[in-house]
Scaffold this motif. Structure first.
Motif, PDB file in Angstrom:
ATOM      1  N   UNK A 150      26.726  66.750  82.409  1.00 15.39           N
ATOM      2  CA  UNK A 150      26.061  65.486  82.694  1.00 15.39           C
ATOM      3  C   UNK A 150      24.573  65.544  82.331  1.00 15.39           C
ATOM      4  N   UNK A 151      24.131  64.570  81.543  1.00 14.47           N
ATOM      5  CA  UNK A 151      22.700  64.435  81.269  1.00 14.47           C
ATOM      6  C   UNK A 151      22.222  63.132  81.910  1.00 14.47           C
ATOM      7  N   UNK A 152      20.914  62.928  81.941  1.00 15.77           N
ATOM      8  CA  UNK A 152      20.373  61.688  82.512  1.00 15.77           C
ATOM      9  C   UNK A 152      21.071  60.471  81.920  1.00 15.77           C
ATOM     10  N   UNK A 153      21.192  60.487  80.591  1.00 13.94           N
ATOM     11  CA  UNK A 153      21.743  59.315  79.908  1.00 13.94           C
ATOM     12  C   UNK A 153      23.222  59.104  80.184  1.00 13.94           C
TER      13      UNK A 153
ATOM     14  N   UNK B 298      16.943  64.053  87.457  1.00 13.56           N
ATOM     15  CA  UNK B 298      17.499  63.295  86.333  1.00 13.56           C
ATOM     16  C   UNK B 298      16.708  62.021  86.049  1.00 13.56           C
TER      17      UNK B 298
ATOM     18  N   UNK C 236      26.109  69.695  86.196  1.00 17.57           N
ATOM     19  CA  UNK C 236      24.792  69.048  86.150  1.00 17.57           C
ATOM     20  C   UNK C 236      23.696  70.093  85.957  1.00 17.57           C
TER      21      UNK C 236
ATOM     22  N   UNK D 169      17.391  54.636  84.381  1.00 16.18           N
ATOM     23  CA  UNK D 169      17.250  56.040  84.005  1.00 16.18           C
ATOM     24  C   UNK D 169      16.078  56.155  83.060  1.00 16.18           C
ATOM     25  N   UNK D 170      15.048  56.870  83.476  1.00 22.47           N
ATOM     26  CA  UNK D 170      13.839  57.085  82.685  1.00 22.47           C
ATOM     27  C   UNK D 170      13.027  55.812  82.469  1.00 22.47           C
TER      28      UNK D 170
ATOM     29  N   UNK E  99      16.608  59.298  87.767  1.00 23.45           N
ATOM     30  CA  UNK E  99      17.556  58.195  87.917  1.00 23.45           C
ATOM     31  C   UNK E  99      17.378  57.518  89.271  1.00 23.45           C
TER      32      UNK E  99
ATOM     33  N   UNK F 272      24.766  60.113  83.085  1.00 21.17           N
ATOM     34  CA  UNK F 272      25.046  60.250  84.518  1.00 21.17           C
ATOM     35  C   UNK F 272      25.958  59.145  85.063  1.00 21.17           C
TER      36      UNK F 272
ATOM     37  N   UNK G 220      29.740  59.840  86.249  1.00 15.31           N
ATOM     38  CA  UNK G 220      30.033  59.869  87.684  1.00 15.31           C
ATOM     39  C   UNK G 220      30.680  58.578  88.184  1.00 15.31           C
TER      40      UNK G 220
END
Lengths: 179, 181
Positions: free
Chosen positions: A106-109, B139, A134, B159-160, B141, A111, A115
């Motif tokens: 899982x990356x930020x983009x 993250x 993660x 996110x970001x 987020x 997530x 999930x």
């Protein structure tokens, strides 16, 4: 959003650009190129998953590889395992059906997709085990299907190990993945 | 859970005499380690943003951790930030909030990930917390979940870049760059 186009596997095959896509519930989602960290983790994980082939229980594949769960759900998980009894779903162009284990790094983009959307999708399609990794949080979580929802079967943060339910005696030590 | 494991209640929790912080989920006692600096930086920034909103609307009650929220005898938690609407203000008692806040914010640390994204998600939904903000500093987020038919759906997500907005607090949005470094 009523007029939004619903994509199918057939149309996906006709896409001619060089990008990677997934289709979830008919929605076409572009996949960003993974980071070096993501690929490093995937490389380390795949070394552990060789165990499954070594003991003759099944095969593992890593992305990019199409997993066609339905006409409207086509994904490219980071890593999948198909057990021996289900080899018929492995075909030339991809896996046509539900793998026994799916692993997503899982990356930020990704997530939300990993999930929420994919968790729902894999549960609905009967993927027996869903591993979420993660790297930013140094967490690994093994979800196991009970009925049609996922329950946490194994979980570890920073240290310790997580184990598979589907493949007996298969555990991964977190320090060997994240350190 | 082990069959012989002790089940904790709010009453027993009040008698604990050490200086540590605990939560009780399904009767199980969890120690809460002191939060990281990163966690507290994000908390501070969020508190300021919620505070500005509070000053503007002047309704309901906003609180930040540590404050006990007693959802039931066997479920006692300390959310990072909570909001109770004016209509439900009677649940706020001297020692604790006794019942479900309208909105709860949890800033997720690695050690609390499972508790925040699984256990608390389940119990907040069961007790009717209308809105649950999950904030993941690692993250970058912010995820806003709203209750629909006893389970949470993602109402807003950032996110970001972009912004995450509340359904309950009209016009309240937070941009990731306002809270993450």
């Amino acid at each position: 959003m009523i007029a939004e186009k619903l994509w199918t596997y057939e149309e996906y095959l006709k896409l001619e650009d060089e990008k990677r896509y997934e289709i979830i519930d008919g929605e076409l989602l572009e996949m960003p190129t993974p980071s070096v960290k993501h690929q490093e983790i995937l490389k380390r994980l795949s070394k552990f998953f060789e165990f499954i082939e070594r003991v003759g229980m099944g095969k593992y594949y890593f992305s990019p590889l199409d997993v066609v769960l339905s006409e409207r759900d086509v994904v490219q998980p980071d890593l999948v395992v198909v057990l021996k009894e289900n080899y018929s779903i492995i075909q030339e162009r991809g896996i046509f059906g539900s793998p026994d284990i799916v692993v997503e790094v899982v990356s930020s983009l990704s997530y939300k997709k990993d999930t929420e959307e994919k968790k729902k999708l894999y549960a609905n399609c009967g993927v027996k085990e869903y591993w979420l990794v993660l790297p930013e949080l140094k967490i690994m979580e093994v979800l196991s299907l009970e009925g049609n929802i996922y329950k946490v079967y194994s979980f570890a943060c920073e240290q310790g190990k997580v184990c598979s339910k589907v493949v007996e005696n298969f555990c991964i030590d977190l320090e060997e993945v994240f350190s | 859970m082990n069959a012989t494991e002790k089940l904790w209640t709010y009453e027993e929790y009040l008698k604990l005499e050490d200086e540590k912080r605990y939560e009780i989920i399904d009767g199980e006692l969890f120690e809460m380690p002191a939060p990281s600096v990163k966690h507290q930086k994000v908390l501070w920034k969020l508190v300021k943003l919620f505070g500005q909103y509070e000053n503007k609307v002047k309704t309901g009650l906003f609180l930040s951790a540590p404050v006990d929220v007693v959802l039931s005898e066997s479920e006692v938690v300390q959310p990072d930030i909570l909001y109770v609407s004016e209509e439900r203000i009677s649940i706020v008692e001297e020692r604790a909030v006794r019942g479900a806040p309208d909105l709860v914010v949890e800033i997720v640390s690695p050690y609390s990930y499972k508790r925040d994204t699984e256990d608390k998600k389940r119990i907040y939904a069961n007790h009717g917390v209308k809105e649950y903000w999950i904030v993941l500093p690692e993250l970058k987020i912010i995820e806003v979940l709203t209750l629909e038919d006893k389970s949470y759906n993602v109402y807003s997500f950032a996110c970001e870049s972009g912004k995450a907005c509340s359904k309950l607090l009209e016009g309240f949005c937070v941009k990731p760059e306002e809270v993450f470094e």
